[in-house]
Design a protein around this motif. Sequence first.
Motif, mmCIF file in Angstrom:
data_model
loop_
_atom_site.group_PDB
_atom_site.id
_atom_site.type_symbol
_atom_site.label_atom_id
_atom_site.label_comp_id
_atom_site.label_asym_id
_atom_site.label_seq_id
_atom_site.Cartn_x
_atom_site.Cartn_y
_atom_site.Cartn_z
ATOM 1 N N ASP A 1 0.314 -1.059 -0.422
ATOM 2 C CA ASP A 1 -0.192 -0.330 0.002
ATOM 3 C C ASP A 1 0.885 1.242 0.178
ATOM 4 O O ASP A 1 1.456 1.036 0.044
ATOM 5 N N SER A 2 -0.088 2.183 -0.878
ATOM 6 C CA SER A 2 0.977 3.452 -0.912
ATOM 7 C C SER A 2 0.240 4.222 0.719
ATOM 8 O O SER A 2 -0.387 4.322 1.548
ATOM 9 N N VAL A 3 1.606 4.526 1.452
ATOM 10 C CA VAL A 3 1.592 5.519 2.735
ATOM 11 C C VAL A 3 2.374 7.428 2.054
ATOM 12 O O VAL A 3 3.194 7.245 1.587
ATOM 13 N N PRO A 4 1.696 7.666 3.047
ATOM 14 C CA PRO A 4 2.647 9.273 3.269
ATOM 15 C C PRO A 4 3.080 9.156 3.468
ATOM 16 O O PRO A 4 4.214 9.268 4.867
ATOM 17 N N LEU A 5 4.414 10.120 2.677
ATOM 18 C CA LEU A 5 6.083 11.022 2.826
ATOM 19 C C LEU A 5 6.342 11.923 2.759
ATOM 20 O O LEU A 5 5.509 12.503 2.171
ATOM 21 N N VAL A 6 6.114 12.100 3.924
ATOM 22 C CA VAL A 6 6.894 13.293 4.886
ATOM 23 C C VAL A 6 8.761 13.081 4.301
ATOM 24 O O VAL A 6 9.087 12.694 4.898
ATOM 25 N N ALA A 7 9.749 14.633 3.705
ATOM 26 C CA ALA A 7 10.521 14.765 3.825
ATOM 27 C C ALA A 7 11.263 16.271 4.679
ATOM 28 O O ALA A 7 10.311 17.055 4.482
ATOM 29 N N THR A 8 12.447 15.960 5.297
ATOM 30 C CA THR A 8 13.201 17.014 5.521
ATOM 31 C C THR A 8 15.161 17.078 5.209
ATOM 32 O O THR A 8 14.995 16.016 4.179
ATOM 33 N N GLY A 9 15.537 17.710 5.805
ATOM 34 C CA GLY A 9 16.714 17.765 5.573
ATOM 35 C C GLY A 9 17.367 18.579 4.237
ATOM 36 O O GLY A 9 15.876 19.359 3.907
#
Lengths: 260, 361
Positions: free
Chosen positions: A58-66
């Motif tokens: 399943d696709s899950v939400p991804l949050v990016a930082t850095g």
Amino acid sequence: MDKIVALGIDVGSTTVKMVGVNASGDFEWNYLEGSDPRVEDQVDSFLQRFRTETGMTDSVPLVATGYGRKLVGQAEKIVTEITCHAKGVFKQLGHGGTLIDIGGQDSKVIIIGEEGQVVDFAMNDKCAAGTGRFLENTAGRLRVPLDQMGEVAIAARDEVAISSTCTVFAESEIISLIAHGVKVEPILKGLHRSLIIRVVAMVRSIGLIPPLMLSGGVVKNPAIRKMIEEESGEPVILPEQPQLMGAYGAALIAQKIAVG
Amino acid sequence: MDSIEIPKRIETINSFKAQGGKVAAVLPIHYSRALFRAFDILPVEVWGPPEVEASYGGVHLQAYVCSIVHNALSFLKKGGLEIADFILVPHACDSLQGLGSILLDFVKPTQTVAPLYLPRGKRTEDKQFLADEFRALARQLSNLTGKEPGDDKLLECIEREEQADLLLADLYRNRTGLGLDNLSFYRLIRSREYLPAEQFTELAQTALEKHSARNPNGIPILLSGIVPERMEVLKAIEELGGFVVADDFACCGRRLYPKGNERDPFLRMAERIINAPPDPTRGNSIDERAEFLINLAQTYGAKGVIFYELKFCEPELFDLPNLRNSLKQAGLNSVHIEVDIKDPLSNQVITRIGAFLEILE
């Protein structure tokens, strides 16, 4: 392993870290490797690894930082590392205070409030002398493996003051000290002190609110914690996986998106 | 209205000169535009400029002098001010005073260079002192142009500038309804640095007439500092989710000079500057500045203050810790961003602003 509902990725200057959390925001999965300039390709390979290792399709939400967060086209949201580190550390330790994060190419001091919110912050990102890269460069010059330099520095009885405030000039100073017969151990101890003095000065500039907490990859070096305690006069608390706090905080933000 | 056609600096200068006028290059911060215009001189301000090879000025200046002074001197040495007939260096700070001395004693440009000493107070004596400074400057401008404008001419020029400044204040008051993004708004505001008052008045009236029903999105913030350079930062703030509702910039909000009452033109020019919003370079206290910023934030609904400061700017940076502390006690968040105008906008600056906006969210 519980079902992973969200992912966070911290695209740092030295390493990339990905963390998966369950619906309660608990750590479930993580992966870390050195940074590749082709960020989107590297994120794809991380996501592939996530699917392979967890069996999740399943696709899950991804949050990016850095520093490379804007290059993560797969991310649902991008958030600065300051907010993410604060969120990750607060969730793990359960209290506010002053967080020092020493990364490969920057260092940050973040004041975290009683409810986990960022109250204030300061960053050093213009000069390598306050970052992990300072130790990495000088360790190379002294031919001491990076993962041993902290222990060598702690064990040293003597300490040599390093007067140069610039990473490049510090290397020249090391060469000069070695040429004058000074041993490696006191030089290493002096180098650590030089880094920590800068970091603690940044803490003072923003105002220390105890307890003092530490995150970032450089924390694996035991001399860092010891010398921060010596220079600040405050005991230092570490989260369980200090290097992953940015990615963990990003995953917690993604988890809020997932559970609504 | 997404943008507004603003005449370019060089076009404005050439057009003014083509009509027989002269041009004065004016360094920051406070002076009287009206005084120059009374002598048919267009004052064109030099806030850097940012895109200059700054090493030319480094020969005369220490590394710890701010980039406005470094760039201004470099710009002059590279011939950027050759179009000017006169150079005014107001004593805004020690670095600018030093620049004035360097120009007069060492660089010796072909144009006349004049300093302008500003009082650090609001007493009657301060107003009188500044009026005398303007009288001395008027004598120099008379020597340059051969003109001797009387009081009526001076008052006429002052009133024209007052009209332009009232419209400038109107633009700020109607900021959210203008339909201008951050960058377009500040391009308009900063055209006051070189446009003749009558041209700026027309532009401001056009902007105010095109009132937009569109409500701006974004977290309302207030900016403080000397100058919003590089101006791309204004666009970056918008992209990060912020909307600038007001400012305390030396080049903008701190020069919302109120209308004067004095009938003596020199006292009137001095009065307007002395009664302007608080400014550390004019000796206002930290308490006065804090009270002003808190009121400004409340008036415009700003949720936080970005102190966008130039590296090595002593008047700004001496105040900053106590000023930020006062705002914090009043419940107003702030962040300090340090920049050099000679550097391009960096990702690190963007990250700091982004993190601050996340705090305000």
